[in-house]
Design an enzyme around this catalytic site. Structure first.
Site, short mmCIF file in Angstrom:
data_model
loop_
_atom_site.label_atom_id
_atom_site.label_comp_id
_atom_site.label_asym_id
_atom_site.label_seq_id
_atom_site.Cartn_x
_atom_site.Cartn_y
_atom_site.Cartn_z
CE LYS A 140 -0.29 -0.06 5.06
NZ LYS A 140 -1.06 -0.58 6.20
NE ARG A 190 -6.87 1.07 11.62
CZ ARG A 190 -5.66 0.86 11.11
NH1 ARG A 190 -4.72 1.79 11.23
NH2 ARG A 190 -5.37 -0.26 10.50
CE1 TYR A 231 11.51 32.25 2.26
CE2 TYR A 231 11.80 29.86 2.12
CZ TYR A 231 11.48 31.08 1.53
OH TYR A 231 11.10 31.11 0.21
CG MET A 235 8.33 23.77 -1.72
SD MET A 235 7.26 24.72 -2.80
CE MET A 235 6.30 25.65 -1.63
#
Ligand SMILES: *Cc1c(COP(=O)(O)O)cnc(C)c1O
Length: 344
Positions: free
Chosen positions: A17, A108, A237, A285
């Site tokens: 997955k 769950r 930053y 980023m």
């Protein structure tokens, strides 16, 4: 390796997955299939369809999807659903074999219906598997896993009394395999983490520690620019780092958009020329700055390791997770698709 350790009596269903924990579901599934895996597990229909489109022929169990999401897809793509709510059994094409998940106490996914209701609902249907999932399987100070296992056994026993014998019984993910919690092994197990080379640390005394695995991936980033900075120079930053001496810094072409956690600003490390080097200033980023003062040979165009091993130095997803205040699973699943995968 895992198959050899657990023995031939239990089949493995590797969990691929989340794009194989971001190792690349197609490539990983091809290798696993080549190594003999007859089952693979994914979370949703999209993941299952993508594997079929890539030519994967193994059985595929879809563990976290609604039948109604696309009632025809199960047959069309030869995907095996996990049922979490008894009412879904009626929605399923009766030719399609399914696995029923019991919420044995994790609270769950899976049905928490009474045993009587479960027996009544599965009678005369194509129940191929009975499964559950543990919430605290690395914690041997807690009774939760034993309690969950007992609940699972009670459901199984009631089915059996009614002549219902699902072909597959599966409870274990990586932890119950690694820690030798054998009574939960059934005849099928769903390791994910261990497939990618990780095991958890136990709490309390585990019965055993069986799996000897090493991280499957390393993650490198390119140095875009190297420069000297003077004492007092702010970096990045928010000027979250200010040099207190002359430094040689490297600007890396990797940032939080690639999955390097923002939380590693002023806190994380990379391996530069075989030595740990600090991340300085904020992770932005697309770029991250590291202190290369102790790696004088490195220049623009060279690579550093974010995860991996160089000589004596190593960083794995667990260490990065500790620095970032998260878990290794989340580090792995966070490596974005922008990062090119190279299979060796
Ligand atoms: C993700 C998952 C697994 C695999 O767990 P690991 O800890 O990665 O081995 C097994 N079963 C279910 C139901 C899962 O959701």
């Amino acid at each position: 390796m895992i198959q050899r350790t657990v023995g031939a009596g239990i089949q493995l269903m590797p969990v691929v997955k989340a794009d194989a924990y971001r190792h690349g579901a197609t490539a990983v599934s091809q290798v696993l299939e080549h190594e003999g895996a007859q089952w693979l597990a994914v979370s949703n229909l999209e993941e299952g369809k993508a594997l079929r489109e890539a030519g994967i022929r193994a059985r595929i169990l879809v563990m976290a999807e609604r039948i109604a999401a696309d009632p025809k897809a199960w047959r069309e793509h030869r995907l095996t659903p996990v049922i979490h709510d008894l009412s879904e059994i009626r929605m399923l094409d009766h030719e399609i074999a399914y696995h029923l998940k019991v919420d044995s106490g994790m609270g769950r996914l899976g049905t928490n219906a009474s045993i009587t209701e479960i027996v009544e609902s599965v009678k005369g249907t194509r129940i191929e598997g009975l499964m559950t999932h543990f919430a605290t399987s690395a914690n041997f100070q807690s009774e939760q896993t034993n309690d969950q296992h007992k609940r699972f056994e009670a459901v199984q026993a009631a089915l059996e009394q009614n002549g219902i014998r699902p072909m597959f019984l599966h409870e274990a993910s990586t932890n119950p395999l690694h820690f030798g919690y054998r009574k939960s092994w059934g005849n099928l197990a769903r390791p994910g983490y261990a497939i990618y080379g990780f095991v958890s640390r136990s709490r309390g005394k585990a019965p055993d520690k069986l799996l000897d695995v090493a991280p499957a991936l390393s993650w490198k980033a390119r140095i875009l620019l190297v420069k000297e900075i003077a004492p007092g120079t702010p970096v990045g930053y928010g000027a979250q780092f200010v040099a207190d001496k002359s430094m040689r810094i490297g600007i890396l072409g990797v940032g939080y958009a690639d999955g390097l956690p923002h939380r590693l600003g002023n806190r994380g490390h990379v391996i530069a020329a075989g030595k740990l080097a600090n991340i300085i200033g904020a992770v932005s980023m697309d770029v991250t700055t590291v202190d290369l003062t102790d790696a004088p040979t490195l220049k623009a165009g060279d690579a550093v390791s974010l995860l991996g091993q160089e000589g004596e130095a190593s960083i794995d997803a667990r260490q990065m997770a500790r620095d970032a205040g998260t878990i290794a699973y989340s580090i792995l699943c966070g490596i974005s698709t922008r990062v090119p995968r190279i299979y060796v």
